[in-house]
Design a protein around this motif. Structure first.
Motif, mmCIF file in Angstrom:
data_model
loop_
_atom_site.group_PDB
_atom_site.id
_atom_site.type_symbol
_atom_site.label_atom_id
_atom_site.label_comp_id
_atom_site.label_asym_id
_atom_site.label_seq_id
_atom_site.Cartn_x
_atom_site.Cartn_y
_atom_site.Cartn_z
ATOM 1 N N GLU A 236 -3.289 -8.519 -3.789
ATOM 2 C CA GLU A 236 -3.113 -9.891 -3.549
ATOM 3 C C GLU A 236 -2.042 -9.827 -3.166
ATOM 4 O O GLU A 236 -1.317 -10.407 -4.437
ATOM 5 N N VAL A 237 -0.746 -10.108 -2.032
ATOM 6 C CA VAL A 237 0.629 -10.970 -2.162
ATOM 7 C C VAL A 237 0.706 -12.091 -1.402
ATOM 8 O O VAL A 237 0.022 -12.836 -0.435
ATOM 9 N N ILE A 238 1.908 -12.999 -1.442
ATOM 10 C CA ILE A 238 1.726 -13.907 -0.904
ATOM 11 C C ILE A 238 3.057 -13.821 0.488
ATOM 12 O O ILE A 238 3.920 -13.868 0.248
ATOM 13 N N ALA A 239 2.671 -14.479 1.341
ATOM 14 C CA ALA A 239 3.256 -13.773 2.362
ATOM 15 C C ALA A 239 4.230 -15.178 2.926
ATOM 16 O O ALA A 239 3.474 -16.835 2.872
ATOM 17 N N ARG A 240 5.458 -15.598 2.748
ATOM 18 C CA ARG A 240 6.137 -17.087 2.576
ATOM 19 C C ARG A 240 6.733 -17.628 3.654
ATOM 20 O O ARG A 240 7.194 -16.217 3.993
ATOM 21 N N PRO A 241 7.255 -18.529 4.356
ATOM 22 C CA PRO A 241 7.526 -19.045 5.178
ATOM 23 C C PRO A 241 8.739 -18.311 5.381
ATOM 24 O O PRO A 241 9.883 -18.317 6.513
ATOM 25 N N GLU A 242 9.714 -19.015 4.229
ATOM 26 C CA GLU A 242 10.480 -18.210 3.849
ATOM 27 C C GLU A 242 10.680 -16.821 4.223
ATOM 28 O O GLU A 242 12.528 -16.682 4.655
ATOM 29 N N LEU A 243 10.245 -15.904 4.265
ATOM 30 C CA LEU A 243 10.609 -14.742 4.549
ATOM 31 C C LEU A 243 9.694 -14.451 6.069
ATOM 32 O O LEU A 243 9.274 -13.123 6.562
ATOM 33 N N GLY A 244 9.748 -15.538 7.098
ATOM 34 C CA GLY A 244 8.811 -15.584 8.388
ATOM 35 C C GLY A 244 7.727 -14.676 7.795
ATOM 36 O O GLY A 244 7.224 -13.759 9.216
ATOM 37 N N HIS A 245 6.857 -14.965 6.822
ATOM 38 C CA HIS A 245 5.299 -14.424 6.568
ATOM 39 C C HIS A 245 5.743 -13.007 6.435
ATOM 40 O O HIS A 245 4.855 -12.398 6.683
ATOM 41 N N ALA A 246 6.251 -12.081 6.453
ATOM 42 C CA ALA A 246 6.767 -10.870 5.395
ATOM 43 C C ALA A 246 6.421 -10.608 4.024
ATOM 44 O O ALA A 246 6.625 -11.519 3.361
ATOM 45 N N VAL A 247 5.605 -9.683 3.980
ATOM 46 C CA VAL A 247 5.079 -9.309 2.662
ATOM 47 C C VAL A 247 5.604 -7.783 2.313
ATOM 48 O O VAL A 247 6.010 -7.274 3.387
ATOM 49 N N HIS A 248 6.141 -7.654 1.106
ATOM 50 C CA HIS A 248 6.546 -6.264 0.669
ATOM 51 C C HIS A 248 5.475 -5.328 -0.658
ATOM 52 O O HIS A 248 5.823 -6.832 -1.342
ATOM 53 N N VAL A 249 5.126 -4.891 -0.453
ATOM 54 C CA VAL A 249 4.282 -4.330 -2.153
ATOM 55 C C VAL A 249 4.825 -2.926 -2.410
ATOM 56 O O VAL A 249 4.999 -2.509 -1.972
ATOM 57 N N GLU A 250 5.312 -3.579 -3.573
ATOM 58 C CA GLU A 250 6.075 -2.075 -4.214
ATOM 59 C C GLU A 250 4.448 -1.236 -5.372
ATOM 60 O O GLU A 250 4.156 -2.016 -6.402
ATOM 61 N N VAL A 251 3.893 -0.613 -4.046
ATOM 62 C CA VAL A 251 3.370 -0.092 -4.904
ATOM 63 C C VAL A 251 3.113 1.387 -6.548
ATOM 64 O O VAL A 251 3.956 2.310 -5.820
ATOM 65 N N THR A 252 2.339 0.939 -6.849
ATOM 66 C CA THR A 252 3.302 1.955 -8.340
ATOM 67 C C THR A 252 1.312 1.964 -9.139
ATOM 68 O O THR A 252 0.427 2.184 -8.300
ATOM 69 N N GLY A 253 1.108 3.410 -9.384
ATOM 70 C CA GLY A 253 0.304 3.993 -10.420
ATOM 71 C C GLY A 253 -0.340 4.528 -9.219
ATOM 72 O O GLY A 253 -2.046 4.960 -9.605
ATOM 73 N N LEU A 254 -0.100 5.487 -8.633
ATOM 74 C CA LEU A 254 -0.272 6.359 -7.902
ATOM 75 C C LEU A 254 0.110 8.181 -8.262
ATOM 76 O O LEU A 254 1.273 7.946 -8.729
ATOM 77 N N GLU A 255 -0.345 8.809 -7.741
ATOM 78 C CA GLU A 255 -0.706 10.704 -8.216
ATOM 79 C C GLU A 255 0.719 10.684 -7.633
ATOM 80 O O GLU A 255 0.222 10.837 -6.296
ATOM 81 N N PRO A 256 1.235 11.646 -7.826
ATOM 82 C CA PRO A 256 2.277 12.116 -7.235
ATOM 83 C C PRO A 256 1.826 13.168 -6.198
ATOM 84 O O PRO A 256 1.150 14.046 -6.356
ATOM 85 N N GLY A 257 2.602 13.013 -5.136
ATOM 86 C CA GLY A 257 2.490 14.567 -4.228
ATOM 87 C C GLY A 257 0.826 14.381 -2.908
ATOM 88 O O GLY A 257 0.644 15.664 -2.999
#
Length: 522
Positions: A96-117
């Motif tokens: 879960e991530v918070i969409a904030r009004p200061e950023l126009g309710h945009a969200v950026h999730v930096e996903v890690t821990g996945l398998e390469p390629g």
């Protein structure tokens, strides 16, 4: 209770649905929102793939073209899921991530821990609403042997001047990733017509409002572009590496300079533009704006096959010489203190090139490095908003590649609204020996309208510049198909963008062999 005219029933429903409820820790937990209209109208996107993950993006905007975008001035929770299959029967991660009004309710999730390629699929959920799924591929393990990469190069998508058929076609290409070189939006006011090399034509669609200056202006312009279903399909098909060029801010801007505007005033515009760019692109936190500045130059690798250096040729550049005139030259072209990348970025690039062990070194940037003579007659004349207008930094870059024997360097460029393929020499008027590097310039998605196979000036460029091997003036995109032994660039073009349903074809293919920077037909 009678509501003020400025408070809509929709806004009230959302505000009540997203209100905080007290919890024992003294903090507030955010309840799921209730939307009266679909909140994900601007689509989804993924970006900056790495071996262990990528960024995923969306923005809540039930009323995308209104100030406030149909959202309350309050944070809103958004859930996300990553799966190994498009049906999401095997969810690898969720959060879960918070969409904030200061950023126009945009969200950026930096996903890690996945398998390469490998391919993954992602989606967002807010309240009872859910996005379609998007696909993104993680990069191969750093340094791992990679037999092939296939990726797209695109940009320059003036909304008014054509439909985004090229994006719809690119979405079907099964690409590992896309490099977007910039001019994602155009800043100008709405215009009924467009005047270019082919005369004055009726625009097939039109910008809303006047020229954009404020944060609300830029948000609305991005929203108008991102409502396009073909653009949304292109984003959902694969992860993008994005940079910007000039029209995300103002035409031909550099550093803190814009014609006729005091620098301190222009920086206010840059600040609004930078925030809106971040809000609408799948960028990592490292690119978060600091005032008017963004850290957009960065490095990525695709196993041992590609070292990708994404450059910013706007933010740190000195002013264009000769008053930025067209097809001319002057003493300023040879200014000793001129900069294209700025000292810090240039030093960063040289370190990357020196240290690279990849088969191919890529300079993914915005403005042409080939110093095309664009003036008819015996006297040379250049596009002064390209590297040709900055001869000392240009020579410094090419000298570095030659003296350090940094082979297999390919430059990927946009901005010109035409396709080009050619070879790079330190002094193209007096070429010595073999070319130092190769350059491929991708045409526009829609900017400049339908275009034509070749303009008269393009035929002249080919005749006057022997290092130039190809020119075409239609709309489309580029597909690069790369192995350790060979780089192939395929120029894909449309017969029209003034109407929907243009026909895509391959106009030409050119190749570069490993160890030989010559550009030859494939």
């Amino acid at each position: 209770m009678r509501l003020p005219d400025s408070v809509s029933r929709r806004g009230l429903m959302l505000a009540l649905g997203a209100g905080g409820v007290a919890v024992g820790s003294g903090r507030q937990a955010l309840a799921d929102p209730v939307f009266a209209e679909y909140p994900f109208q601007l689509g989804i996107a993924a970006g900056d793939p790495a071996p262990d993950g990528f960024v995923i993006w969306t923005r809540l905007a039930p009323r995308p073209l209104e100030i406030g975008h149909g959202m309350p001035s309050a944070p809103v929770p958004v859930r996300w899921e990553i799966a190994t299959d498009r049906g999401f029967s095997n969810v690898a991660q969720r959060g879960e991530v918070i969409a904030r009004p200061e950023l126009g309710h945009a969200v950026h999730v930096e996903v890690t821990g996945l398998e390469p390629g490998r391919d993954y699929f992602y989606r967002f959920i807010a309240g009872a609403e859910r996005t379609p799924s998007g696909r993104a591929k993680t990069a191969p393990t750093a340094g791992a042997a990679v037999a092939r990469a296939r990726f797209g190069v695109l940009g320059c998508q003036a909304y008014e001047q054509g439909f985004y058929t090229a994006h719809r076609k690119a979405a079907g290409e099964d690409l590992d990733f896309v490099y977007c070189y910039g001019d994602y939006i155009y800043e100008g006011r709405g215009n009924r017509t467009y005047t270019g090399s082919g005369g004055t034509v009726e625009n097939p669609r039109q910008h809303l409002g006047g020229e954009i200056y404020s944060l609300d202006d830029y948000r609305r312009r991005y929203a108008q572009y991102k409502l396009d279903a073909d653009l949304q399909a292109s984003h959902a098909a694969t992860a993008w590496y994005v940079t910007w060029d000039d029209h995300e801010v103002a035409n031909n801007w550099v550093s803190d300079l814009d014609d006729g505007v005091p620098p301190e005033v222009f920086l206010l515009r840059r600040q609004a533009a930078a925030q809106a760019f971040y809000e609408h692109m799948p960028l990592r936190r490292s690119a978060f704006p600091r005032g008017s500045e963004m850290q957009l130059y960065r490095h990525a690798a695709w196993g041992d096959l590609l070292d990708l250096n994404f450059l910013d040729t706007r933010s740190h550049r000195s002013d264009q010489p000769c008053d930025d005139a067209w097809a001319t030259t002057c003493a300023g072209v040879s200014a000793a203190n001129a900069q294209v990348l700025g000292q810090a970025q240039e030093a960063w690039l040289y370190r990357n090139l020196d240290q690279s062990r990849a088969h191919w070194k890529v300079l993914a940037q915005q403005i042409m490095v080939m110093d095309l003579d664009r003036k008819e007659g015996p006297e040379p004349g250049y596009n002064l908003d390209s590297w040709a207008g900055y001869s000392i930094p240009r020579q410094r870059l090419l000298d570095r590649l030659r003296e350090r024997r940094i082979g297999n360097t390919v430059v990927l460029t946009g901005d010109e609204h035409q396709n080009y393929a050619g070879e790079l020499y330190r002094d193209s008027r007096n070429p010595e020996g073999a070319p130092i590097a190769s350059e491929f310039v991708a045409t526009s998605i829609s900017s400049s309208g339908d275009g034509q196979d070749q303009r008269a000036e393009g035929r002249r460029y080919l005749a006057d510049n022997p290092f130039l091997k190809f020119n075409n003036a239609q709309r489309g995109y580029v597909v690069c198909d790369v192995t350790p032994e060979r780089w192939q660039t395929e120029f894909k073009v449309l017969d029209k963008v003034s109407e929907r349903g243009g026909t895509l074809s391959t106009r030409a293919k050119f190749a570069v062999a490993s160890g030989d920077a010559r550009v030859v037909p494939a």
